[in-house]
Design a protein around this motif. Structure first.
Motif, short mmCIF file in Angstrom:
data_model
loop_
_atom_site.label_atom_id
_atom_site.label_comp_id
_atom_site.label_asym_id
_atom_site.label_seq_id
_atom_site.Cartn_x
_atom_site.Cartn_y
_atom_site.Cartn_z
N ARG A 231 39.37 15.01 37.68
CA ARG A 231 38.80 15.38 38.97
C ARG A 231 37.95 14.24 39.49
O ARG A 231 37.27 13.56 38.72
N PRO A 232 37.91 14.07 40.81
CA PRO A 232 36.98 13.09 41.37
C PRO A 232 35.56 13.64 41.34
O PRO A 232 35.35 14.85 41.35
N SER A 233 34.61 12.73 41.30
CA SER A 233 33.20 13.11 41.34
C SER A 233 32.46 12.14 42.24
O SER A 233 32.75 10.94 42.24
N THR A 234 31.52 12.65 42.98
CA THR A 234 30.71 11.77 43.82
C THR A 234 29.50 11.24 43.09
O THR A 234 28.91 10.25 43.50
N ASP A 235 29.13 11.89 41.98
CA ASP A 235 27.93 11.51 41.24
C ASP A 235 28.14 11.84 39.77
O ASP A 235 27.92 12.98 39.34
N LEU A 236 28.56 10.83 39.00
CA LEU A 236 28.87 11.08 37.58
C LEU A 236 27.63 11.48 36.79
O LEU A 236 27.73 12.26 35.84
N ALA A 237 26.46 10.97 37.15
CA ALA A 237 25.24 11.34 36.43
C ALA A 237 24.95 12.84 36.62
O ALA A 237 24.61 13.54 35.66
N ALA A 238 25.10 13.33 37.84
CA ALA A 238 24.89 14.76 38.10
C ALA A 238 25.93 15.59 37.38
O ALA A 238 25.62 16.64 36.81
#
Length: 141
Positions: free
Chosen positions: A13-20
Motif C-alpha cells: 500500500r502507498p503511505s504518505t507518512d511512513l513514520a505515522a
C-alpha cells in the motif's frame, strides 16, 4: 513452483507518512518491522527502486504489510470503506489494543457493513486504510 496455503503474501500500500504508519502498525497493533529501506537516498539498496519501504508483520507469519513512499513521486492513498485488513481474534477485542491503536494515530470508525460492527471493531490507519479486529475465529467467519 508451488502456490499453496504456505505461499507468502505481501499486501502493498502507498503511505504518505511512513513514520505515522509505523506508529500505528508497530507500536499500536504490535507488528514487527521485518524490513526497512530508505530507497536510493544513500542506502545503497537497489531493490527499493527509489522508494522508502516499511515492511511490518509478525516474523513467523505467512504475510506482511508493505508500506511504500516515493518522495519524488508520492502516491496518495485512495482507500475505500471496504479496503479492509481483518485480523480474527477468536474472542473479545481487548479495549487496551483499541486504545493503543487510537493513541498511535488510529481512528475508530463505524463500518458501512453491519457485519463488521457486530463482529468486531474497525479502526482507520493514518492513511485511511481500515483494520478490523474481529471477535470471530477464521473457522466460523
Amino acid at each position: 513452483m508451488t502456490i499453496n496455503h504456505r505461499s507468502h503474501i505481501r499486501i502493498a500500500r502507498p503511505s504518505t507518512d511512513l513514520a505515522a504508519a509505523e506508529r500505528f502498525w508497530v507500536e499500536g497493533l504490535g507488528l514487527s518491522v521485518v524490513w526497512r529501506s530508505s530507497g536510493d537516498h544513500g542506502s545503497g539498496d537497489p531493490g527499493s527502486g527509489g522508494h522508502d519501504l516499511l515492511m511490518a508483520g509478525w516474523p513467523d507469519a505467512d504475510w506482511h504489510l508493505e508500506l511504500v513512499h516515493d518522495p519524488a513521486h508520492p502516491v496518495i492513498p485512495r482507500p475505500t470503506e471496504e479496503d479492509l485488513l481483518v485480523v480474527y481474534l477468536d474472542g473479545p477485542v481487548p479495549d487496551e489494543v483499541v486504545a493503543r491503536l487510537e493513541q498511535h494515530g488510529g481512528k475508530r470508525v463505524v463500518s458501512p457493513n453491519p457485519y463488521w460492527n457486530e463482529w468486531g471493531v474497525t479502526i482507520e490507519d493514518p492513511d485511511g486504510y481500515r483494520l478490523v479486529l474481529s471477535t470471530r475465529s477464521w473457522s466460523n467467519a
